[in-house]
Write a protein that holds these residues in place. Structure first.
Motif, PDB file in Angstrom:
ATOM      1  N   MET A   1     -36.941 -17.364  33.617  1.00  0.00           N
ATOM      2  CA  MET A   1     -35.607 -16.772  33.499  1.00  0.00           C
ATOM      3  C   MET A   1     -35.624 -15.583  32.548  1.00  0.00           C
ATOM      4  O   MET A   1     -34.953 -14.563  32.784  1.00  0.00           O
ATOM      5  CB  MET A   1     -34.626 -17.832  32.986  1.00  0.00           C
ATOM      6  N   GLN A   2     -36.399 -15.673  31.489  1.00  0.00           N
ATOM      7  CA  GLN A   2     -36.515 -14.556  30.555  1.00  0.00           C
ATOM      8  C   GLN A   2     -37.139 -13.342  31.229  1.00  0.00           C
ATOM      9  O   GLN A   2     -36.686 -12.206  31.032  1.00  0.00           O
ATOM     10  CB  GLN A   2     -37.348 -14.968  29.352  1.00  0.00           C
ATOM     11  N   ARG A   3     -38.159 -13.563  32.060  1.00  0.00           N
ATOM     12  CA  ARG A   3     -38.799 -12.439  32.749  1.00  0.00           C
ATOM     13  C   ARG A   3     -37.823 -11.763  33.721  1.00  0.00           C
ATOM     14  O   ARG A   3     -37.859 -10.539  33.888  1.00  0.00           O
ATOM     15  CB  ARG A   3     -40.054 -12.918  33.482  1.00  0.00           C
ATOM     16  N   VAL A   4     -36.967 -12.551  34.360  1.00  0.00           N
ATOM     17  CA  VAL A   4     -35.972 -11.965  35.261  1.00  0.00           C
ATOM     18  C   VAL A   4     -35.000 -11.086  34.484  1.00  0.00           C
ATOM     19  O   VAL A   4     -34.689  -9.960  34.892  1.00  0.00           O
ATOM     20  CB  VAL A   4     -35.218 -13.081  36.017  1.00  0.00           C
TER      21      VAL A   4
ATOM     22  N   LEU B   1     -29.623 -14.450  24.529  1.00  0.00           N
ATOM     23  CA  LEU B   1     -30.657 -15.278  23.895  1.00  0.00           C
ATOM     24  C   LEU B   1     -32.043 -14.927  24.407  1.00  0.00           C
ATOM     25  O   LEU B   1     -32.971 -14.676  23.617  1.00  0.00           O
ATOM     26  CB  LEU B   1     -30.365 -16.758  24.163  1.00  0.00           C
ATOM     27  N   LEU B   2     -32.229 -14.905  25.722  1.00  0.00           N
ATOM     28  CA  LEU B   2     -33.554 -14.696  26.285  1.00  0.00           C
ATOM     29  C   LEU B   2     -34.039 -13.263  26.142  1.00  0.00           C
ATOM     30  O   LEU B   2     -35.252 -13.012  26.180  1.00  0.00           O
ATOM     31  CB  LEU B   2     -33.574 -15.116  27.761  1.00  0.00           C
ATOM     32  N   LEU B   3     -33.133 -12.323  25.988  1.00  0.00           N
ATOM     33  CA  LEU B   3     -33.532 -10.935  25.726  1.00  0.00           C
ATOM     34  C   LEU B   3     -33.783 -10.693  24.242  1.00  0.00           C
ATOM     35  O   LEU B   3     -34.117  -9.563  23.847  1.00  0.00           O
ATOM     36  CB  LEU B   3     -32.473  -9.959  26.236  1.00  0.00           C
ATOM     37  N   GLY B   4     -33.618 -11.707  23.434  1.00  0.00           N
ATOM     38  CA  GLY B   4     -33.919 -11.580  22.007  1.00  0.00           C
ATOM     39  C   GLY B   4     -32.990 -10.645  21.265  1.00  0.00           C
ATOM     40  O   GLY B   4     -33.378 -10.062  20.255  1.00  0.00           O
ATOM     41  N   GLY B   5     -31.761 -10.492  21.757  1.00  0.00           N
ATOM     42  CA  GLY B   5     -30.817  -9.620  21.088  1.00  0.00           C
ATOM     43  C   GLY B   5     -31.109  -8.144  21.240  1.00  0.00           C
ATOM     44  O   GLY B   5     -30.493  -7.322  20.548  1.00  0.00           O
TER      45      GLY B   5
ATOM     46  N   ARG C   1     -36.489 -20.013  21.617  1.00  0.00           N
ATOM     47  CA  ARG C   1     -35.374 -19.710  22.518  1.00  0.00           C
ATOM     48  C   ARG C   1     -35.534 -20.454  23.845  1.00  0.00           C
ATOM     49  O   ARG C   1     -34.532 -20.865  24.448  1.00  0.00           O
ATOM     50  CB  ARG C   1     -35.284 -18.207  22.763  1.00  0.00           C
ATOM     51  N   TRP C   2     -36.777 -20.597  24.311  1.00  0.00           N
ATOM     52  CA  TRP C   2     -37.007 -21.303  25.577  1.00  0.00           C
ATOM     53  C   TRP C   2     -36.500 -22.744  25.500  1.00  0.00           C
ATOM     54  O   TRP C   2     -35.817 -23.212  26.410  1.00  0.00           O
ATOM     55  CB  TRP C   2     -38.496 -21.287  25.917  1.00  0.00           C
TER      56      TRP C   2
END
Length: 308
Positions: free
Chosen positions: A142-145, A210-214, A163-164
């Protein structure tokens, strides 16, 4: 008097057919030219098409569905086994509603989630932990998407690892609570549909941040979150109409394996909607009128790779 021939000569019929074919060819060429010129005439359409081609919608959705089925669903079963009966019952009810499980399929899931192994608590804890850690494969996918949709480089493992797990645990909790929300806490769809939209919008807004790290501020992520809310509500309504009959037909044809085929197909549809919403959300956020309100303008002459 000589009689007029009832049929036209073959050469005349051939010329008419040729003229008709030429007219259809001209019309087709005009339509094709209009379609090619549409992205230039409507810039939003052109950017949307380029975004979808670059993201590769079906590939992303298939990867997410496979990770959800192979890693997240086993984690769901483990959580149900080690949690109290109230949580387990809520999870079974949610799965039955979401997947349209009825009859033997619902009973099989009930038995699977109700089977606990308490003889060796140490092994159970270690097994549950390892299953949850392996389920973070869905979080990574999901983070890669999200990163592909926003054209951002991959985050470092140290920054993203916690975060994962947090994302996965929050979504497991939300899944348990999803059915009461969809039912409007017993008050019906008139309340359940708006609540589902608000919950899905909030969750996908938070998920992207969250997954984009802000690396992308909150406001530019809002259009994608709103589109995710619309997609989740639409797919949820359609699944309640379509899934029960599809699940019954699939079980009738393939036996217990029918649950697998139907569930995997449903996951692909769900993640296709989510990926489409996130990808188009960025396009909407960079529209001239919307970008001024959200502060999501990029550097001049660049469409991607900028800091938002």
């Amino acid at each position: 008097m000589s009689e007029q021939p009832s049929e036209q000569p073959p050469d005349r019929r051939a010329r008419r057919a040729a003229r008709r074919a030429a007219r259809w060819k001209q019309r087709s060429a005009a339509l094709a030219g209009s379609a090619r010129g549409l992205p230039e005439q409507v810039p939003l359409v052109g950017r949307a098409l380029r975004q979808l081609l670059r993201v590769n919608l079906l590939d992303c959705a298939t990867r997410l569905a496979a990770q959800a089925f192979l890693s997240a669903l086993p984690a769901l079963f483990v959580v149900a086994v080690v949690t109290p009966a109230a949580v387990r019952d809520g999870l079974v009810h949610s799965l039955r509603k979401e997947l349209g499980l009825q009859g033997e399929a619902a009973q099989s899931v009930q038995q699977l989630l109700g089977t606990g192994h308490t003889d060796d608590a140490g092994f159970g804890a270690i097994g549950a932990l390892m299953t949850l850690l392996s389920a973070t494969a869905l979080s990574r996918a999901m983070q890669r998407v999200c990163e592909r949709c926003w054209e951002l480089p991959k985050s470092g493992t140290r920054v993203a690892a916690w975060r994962w797990l947090v994302w996965l645990m929050v979504w497991l909790v939300c899944l348990v609570c999803q059915t009461p929300v969809r039912d409007g806490f017993g008050l019906g769809a008139w309340l359940g549909v708006p609540l589902t939209f608000l919950m899905a919008t909030a969750l996908w807004w938070w998920t992207q941040h969250l997954l984009l790290g802000g690396r992308v501020r909150w406001l530019p992520l809002l259009p994608g979150a709103l589109l995710c809310g619309v997609a989740v509500v639409g797919i949820g309504v359609a699944s309640r109409v379509y899934l029960p009959s599809a699940m019954s037909r699939s079980i009738g044809q393939f036996g217990p394996y029918g649950v697998v085929f139907t569930a995997l197909s449903w996951l692909i549809v769900v993640f296709s909607g989510v990926t489409l919403a996130i990808a188009l959300g960025r396009v909407v956020a960079e529209e001239e009128a919307v970008a001024g309100l959200l502060g999501s303008r990029t550097e001049p002459g660049r469409w991607g790779g900028a800091r938002f």
